[in-house]
Design a protein around this motif. Structure first.
Motif, PDB file in Angstrom:
ATOM      1  N   PRO A 285       0.837  -1.202   0.000  1.00  0.00           N
ATOM      2  CA  PRO A 285       0.000   0.000   0.000  1.00  0.00           C
ATOM      3  C   PRO A 285       0.869   1.248   0.000  1.00  0.00           C
ATOM      4  N   ILE A 286       0.543   2.223  -0.831  1.00  0.00           N
ATOM      5  CA  ILE A 286       1.414   3.387  -0.996  1.00  0.00           C
ATOM      6  C   ILE A 286       0.629   4.691  -0.890  1.00  0.00           C
ATOM      7  N   VAL A 287       1.339   5.739  -0.536  1.00  0.00           N
ATOM      8  CA  VAL A 287       0.815   7.101  -0.571  1.00  0.00           C
ATOM      9  C   VAL A 287       1.896   7.995  -1.150  1.00  0.00           C
ATOM     10  N   LYS A 288       1.497   9.103  -1.750  1.00  0.00           N
ATOM     11  CA  LYS A 288       2.460  10.062  -2.259  1.00  0.00           C
ATOM     12  C   LYS A 288       3.089  10.828  -1.108  1.00  0.00           C
ATOM     13  N   LYS A 289       4.397  11.082  -1.197  1.00  0.00           N
ATOM     14  CA  LYS A 289       5.090  11.842  -0.157  1.00  0.00           C
ATOM     15  C   LYS A 289       4.536  13.263  -0.116  1.00  0.00           C
TER      16      LYS A 289
END
Length: 289
Positions: A285-289
């Motif tokens: 699972p990822i999110v933008k910095k």
């Protein structure tokens, strides 16, 4: 490389505050990272948790003080964050093999855990295929095991044993019988950094109403998220362990993403997982910095 400097800045912060109460948020802030992402990155790159590293550094400095200065054990214990001489002595003995009071007698062997340093290593000679997928909330049902995250890599031994036991006792067959998509998942969840452990689930996507408490299964709700999906080809568990290391040491540092604070998954479709051409996927699972 920017991420390399950020890790060095975080280590500088830790070294400068070993005598203080260190907050994970402050360490991560020094690396311009979220606490969750920083802890995942630190563990995958170094093989130990942040808390384990801090403990080892503090016990190294404590041993040096006891060996070189006339100080009380209780003063050293308090200085390095221990609530009592007893808890300090227990940790000290585990790290050095002797009691703190024995150090002051001189002529004893001690273990030193040096500060970690990071150096630029040129990689990327192998391509990494991936895709970004948006997925709505879903429910996972499975069996859970708490495993330790230590420098000795206990989880890399215990998780394969957990899979083997689950095949032998019929857990896998039970899960496949209620699976919505025919796949079995390995889910890494509920990271407890201060306890150096996390929960690993062997699970399937399923309706929670399809299980009973007598079956010993647990339910895990996975929220809507953006996922980076990496294909993995090779015999398990070696292939997926190597890919996971590359994701954190090569892919994350070269992208604008961070690990989102929800479980990551390994997707195991039907087939011979010991085969050299077995195909599976890793979902992060990822999110933008």
């Amino acid at each position: 490389m920017e991420w390399l400097q950020r890790m060095k800045d975080a280590l500088d912060y830790i070294e400068g505050h070993l005598e203080d109460h260190i907050q994970m948020g402050d360490i991560a802030k020094s690396a311009y990272s979220s606490p969750y992402h920083f802890q995942r990155m630190f563990y995958m790159v170094t093989g130990m948790t942040v808390h384990e590293y801090i403990r080892k550094r503090r016990l190294t400095l404590a041993a040096q003080e006891l060996a070189l200065a006339r100080v009380k054990v209780v003063d050293v214990a308090i200085k390095y964050g221990y609530d009592s001489p007893e808890s300090f002595s227990k940790a000290f003995r585990k790290a050095h093999g002797i009691s703190p009071s024995a150090v002051r007698q001189g002529g004893v062997n001690l273990k030193a855990f040096p500060r970690i340093t990071f150096h630029l290593s040129l990689k990327g000679d192998q391509e990494m295929d991936y895709k970004v997928v948006e997925k709505q909330p879903f429910t996972m049902v499975g069996k859970a095991l708490k495993v330790s995250m230590t420098a000795e890599g206990e989880h890399n031994k215990e998780i394969p044993k957990f899979w083997s036991k689950s095949h032998q006792d019929g857990t896998i067959d039970l899960l496949i019988s209620i699976a919505a998509d025919g796949n079995v998942y390995g889910v890494c969840a509920e990271f407890e950094e201060e306890e150096d452990q996390f929960t690993y689930l062997i699970a399937v996507t399923a309706d929670a109403n399809s299980i009973s408490t007598e079956q010993g299964l647990v339910v895990k709700e996975i929220p809507a998220a953006t996922w980076a999906v990496f294909p993995c080809i090779g015999a398990m568990p070696d292939a997926i362990q190597k890919l996971s290391m590359r994701i954190f040491s090569e892919w994350f540092p070269s992208t604008g993403y961070e690990h989102a604070p929800i479980p990551n998954m390994e997707v195991y479709p039907p087939g011979d997982s010991s085969s050299a051409d077995y195909r599976t996927e890793v979902w992060i699972p990822i999110v933008k910095k």
